[in-house]
Design an enzyme around this catalytic site. Sequence first.
Site, PDB file in Angstrom:
ATOM      1  N   HIS A  97       0.934  -1.113   0.075  1.00  0.00           N
ATOM      2  CA  HIS A  97      -0.109  -0.027   0.063  1.00  0.00           C
ATOM      3  C   HIS A  97       0.931   1.139   0.105  1.00  0.00           C
ATOM      4  O   HIS A  97       1.959   1.344   0.465  1.00  0.00           O
ATOM      5  CB  HIS A  97      -0.986   0.213   0.957  1.00  0.00           C
ATOM      6  CG  HIS A  97      -0.429  -0.053   2.493  1.00  0.00           C
ATOM      7  ND1 HIS A  97      -0.079   1.143   3.110  1.00  0.00           N
ATOM      8  CD2 HIS A  97      -0.272  -1.075   3.321  1.00  0.00           C
ATOM      9  CE1 HIS A  97       0.535   0.731   4.183  1.00  0.00           C
ATOM     10  NE2 HIS A  97       0.459  -0.748   4.557  1.00  0.00           N
ATOM     11  N   ASP A  99      -0.199   4.190   1.156  1.00  0.00           N
ATOM     12  CA  ASP A  99      -0.642   5.122   2.188  1.00  0.00           C
ATOM     13  C   ASP A  99       0.326   5.042   3.597  1.00  0.00           C
ATOM     14  O   ASP A  99       0.939   3.873   3.596  1.00  0.00           O
ATOM     15  CB  ASP A  99      -1.982   5.276   2.573  1.00  0.00           C
ATOM     16  CG  ASP A  99      -2.713   3.983   3.001  1.00  0.00           C
ATOM     17  OD1 ASP A  99      -2.248   2.928   2.206  1.00  0.00           O
ATOM     18  OD2 ASP A  99      -2.971   3.827   3.874  1.00  0.00           O
ATOM     19  N   ASP A 132       6.468   0.643   7.110  1.00  0.00           N
ATOM     20  CA  ASP A 132       4.972   0.260   7.003  1.00  0.00           C
ATOM     21  C   ASP A 132       4.426   1.404   5.946  1.00  0.00           C
ATOM     22  O   ASP A 132       3.914   2.426   6.519  1.00  0.00           O
ATOM     23  CB  ASP A 132       4.198   0.177   8.109  1.00  0.00           C
ATOM     24  CG  ASP A 132       2.744  -0.414   7.984  1.00  0.00           C
ATOM     25  OD1 ASP A 132       2.311  -0.781   6.979  1.00  0.00           O
ATOM     26  OD2 ASP A 132       1.928  -0.277   8.776  1.00  0.00           O
ATOM     27  N   GLU A 166      -4.932   1.546   3.173  1.00  0.00           N
ATOM     28  CA  GLU A 166      -4.861   0.341   4.184  1.00  0.00           C
ATOM     29  C   GLU A 166      -5.009   0.781   5.457  1.00  0.00           C
ATOM     30  O   GLU A 166      -5.473   0.295   6.219  1.00  0.00           O
ATOM     31  CB  GLU A 166      -3.608  -0.353   3.769  1.00  0.00           C
ATOM     32  CG  GLU A 166      -3.529  -1.660   4.428  1.00  0.00           C
ATOM     33  CD  GLU A 166      -3.095  -1.751   5.821  1.00  0.00           C
ATOM     34  OE1 GLU A 166      -3.068  -2.728   6.473  1.00  0.00           O
ATOM     35  OE2 GLU A 166      -2.498  -0.696   6.295  1.00  0.00           O
ATOM     36  N   GLU A 167      -4.377   1.885   5.875  1.00  0.00           N
ATOM     37  CA  GLU A 167      -4.132   2.263   7.124  1.00  0.00           C
ATOM     38  C   GLU A 167      -5.667   2.843   7.789  1.00  0.00           C
ATOM     39  O   GLU A 167      -5.675   3.107   8.895  1.00  0.00           O
ATOM     40  CB  GLU A 167      -3.093   3.634   7.076  1.00  0.00           C
ATOM     41  CG  GLU A 167      -1.839   3.018   6.886  1.00  0.00           C
ATOM     42  CD  GLU A 167      -1.206   1.937   7.832  1.00  0.00           C
ATOM     43  OE1 GLU A 167      -1.831   1.599   8.997  1.00  0.00           O
ATOM     44  OE2 GLU A 167       0.155   1.488   7.515  1.00  0.00           O
ATOM     45  N   ASP A 195       1.184 -10.349   0.603  1.00  0.00           N
ATOM     46  CA  ASP A 195       0.828  -9.135   1.041  1.00  0.00           C
ATOM     47  C   ASP A 195       1.750  -8.795   2.229  1.00  0.00           C
ATOM     48  O   ASP A 195       2.650  -9.724   2.534  1.00  0.00           O
ATOM     49  CB  ASP A 195      -0.283  -8.975   1.433  1.00  0.00           C
ATOM     50  CG  ASP A 195      -0.879  -7.241   1.748  1.00  0.00           C
ATOM     51  OD1 ASP A 195      -0.347  -6.512   1.042  1.00  0.00           O
ATOM     52  OD2 ASP A 195      -1.699  -7.144   2.224  1.00  0.00           O
ATOM     53  N   HIS A 481       4.326   2.511  12.757  1.00  0.00           N
ATOM     54  CA  HIS A 481       3.434   3.628  13.355  1.00  0.00           C
ATOM     55  C   HIS A 481       3.913   4.316  14.757  1.00  0.00           C
ATOM     56  O   HIS A 481       3.343   4.744  15.382  1.00  0.00           O
ATOM     57  CB  HIS A 481       2.010   2.953  13.895  1.00  0.00           C
ATOM     58  CG  HIS A 481       1.329   2.452  12.752  1.00  0.00           C
ATOM     59  ND1 HIS A 481       0.022   1.811  12.640  1.00  0.00           N
ATOM     60  CD2 HIS A 481       1.519   2.028  11.323  1.00  0.00           C
ATOM     61  CE1 HIS A 481      -0.576   1.397  11.624  1.00  0.00           C
ATOM     62  NE2 HIS A 481       0.546   1.439  10.866  1.00  0.00           N
TER      63      HIS A 481
END
Length: 512
Positions: A97, A99, A132, A166-167, A195, A481
């Site tokens: 992803h 984002d 991430d 995705e987030e 994934d 994160h």
Amino acid sequence: MDLLKTLEDLYSQQHFKSWAIESLSGAVRIPTESFDDMEKPGKDERWDIFADLHVYLEARFPLVFTSLAVKKVNTYGLVLYWQGSDPSLKPLMLTGHQDVVPVPDGAADLWKHPPYSGHYDGTYIWGRGSVDDKSTTISTLTTVETLLKHEFQPKRSVILAFGIDEESGGLQGAGAIAKYLLNTYGADSMAIIVDEGGGYMDYNNITLAAPMTAEKGRVDVLIEVTTLGGHSSMPPPHTGIGYLSKLISALEDNPFPVELVPGAALQAVQCLAAYDEALPKAYRELAAKAATDARAREQMKQILLGQPGMHDLFAARMGTTQAVDISQGGAKVNALPERSMAIVDHRIADWSSVAAVYEHYIDVLAPVTARFNLTLDAFGLLPNDTRPSAGYVRLAPTFHAPLEPAPIPPTFGAPAWDVLAGTIRATLSSSQRADSLSTKTPYVGPDVMMGNTDTQYYWNLTSNIYRYSHMGYLDLYNGAHTINEAIKAEGFLEMIRFHSRLILNADEAGAL
């Protein structure tokens, strides 16, 4: 094999390393943040930054974007199709992803390097998304660009799919991409989907890699208490906030059951116990016995939960979690609250269900509402109660649609698993990095994905869905994160080696 040797030689050269590292750094510099309250692309200007990322990717990976068929789904979702020479082979699908989670206001000053600097200090690549999930996305694109430069033509088609949210649930990105792929290629059209997800880590004299085969479900539950309100000078024994606190306390006093059942969590424990000879013999024997013995599983569960500082981790792996994350109530200091609410996040154990979560709420909270003469509306599952009461309690799912635990893919002995596991082992055992893992024997076993990934939308495309990033846990500065999100450059380069071998191995595997 000649191509693989050529790639390995290239990947060890400083000019390639510098180019690959800068590719990730440049992507990190583009702050593609996704927010929970974003409207659809075209109706919310916060999506516009994704156009900048596309311009960057197209310039950085020109062969990818000129040689593959490029489809932009819902404006910014990316699907890239690399046509294989053998149409009888189902495609390999690699996903990621674009984002990242937002950097909160005021948090940037807490970083060693600015969160969108993409700074490389000679060891780590710093910035939001370095872990991430731009590392996975850029690793995949780097691999395909390099294979194209070496004029590799796959027999098996390869599909790259990169979501945009995705987030924040994935609906606008992977949700739209899944519909496009199903309409274009049909159900069960992919050989295997890999994934983001698990990684690898050293344990004494072994390296253990863990593709996530299970993914927990999710439901966010709204607890809403409505009362008549009134003036604070004449309060009842309990205000709406007081009732809400009783309900929350009841939930936290009665957590969901924790069970070690046959499945990914048990397999992860057994894999480590089977190969880590440093573990006590009695522990290893108990783990082996737990495959078929319920009493042994119960003993193993108690041992895991009893490890110092590890109770919460293992409880989360083996059961449904609950976290009261949001609460609101009251508008003025001299006015009794008319509406009080809390939202509880649940990650549902792979052996449980959304219905089981609802049943747990009713079992725990119905006695509380009865004790305080409150009307309970629990997910629309209880009969209407028209009797006079002190207040009204509503339980309902909120934010995202409830998500059941993911279907479990085949593992040991299944062709798709064997290709993935073999690729992981080969990549680890041939590593040439300075702190090489190749001196340790690599083993591969299933594990549980605690959060949710974009794969939740891809269930109908194949039963062979695995969540694995080939990311070394010791290569992360803090994690995903987090403040100071960063990945070791050597670890990122290992991801490129993995994706290269995966494409080549899947190409030679025949039917999957």
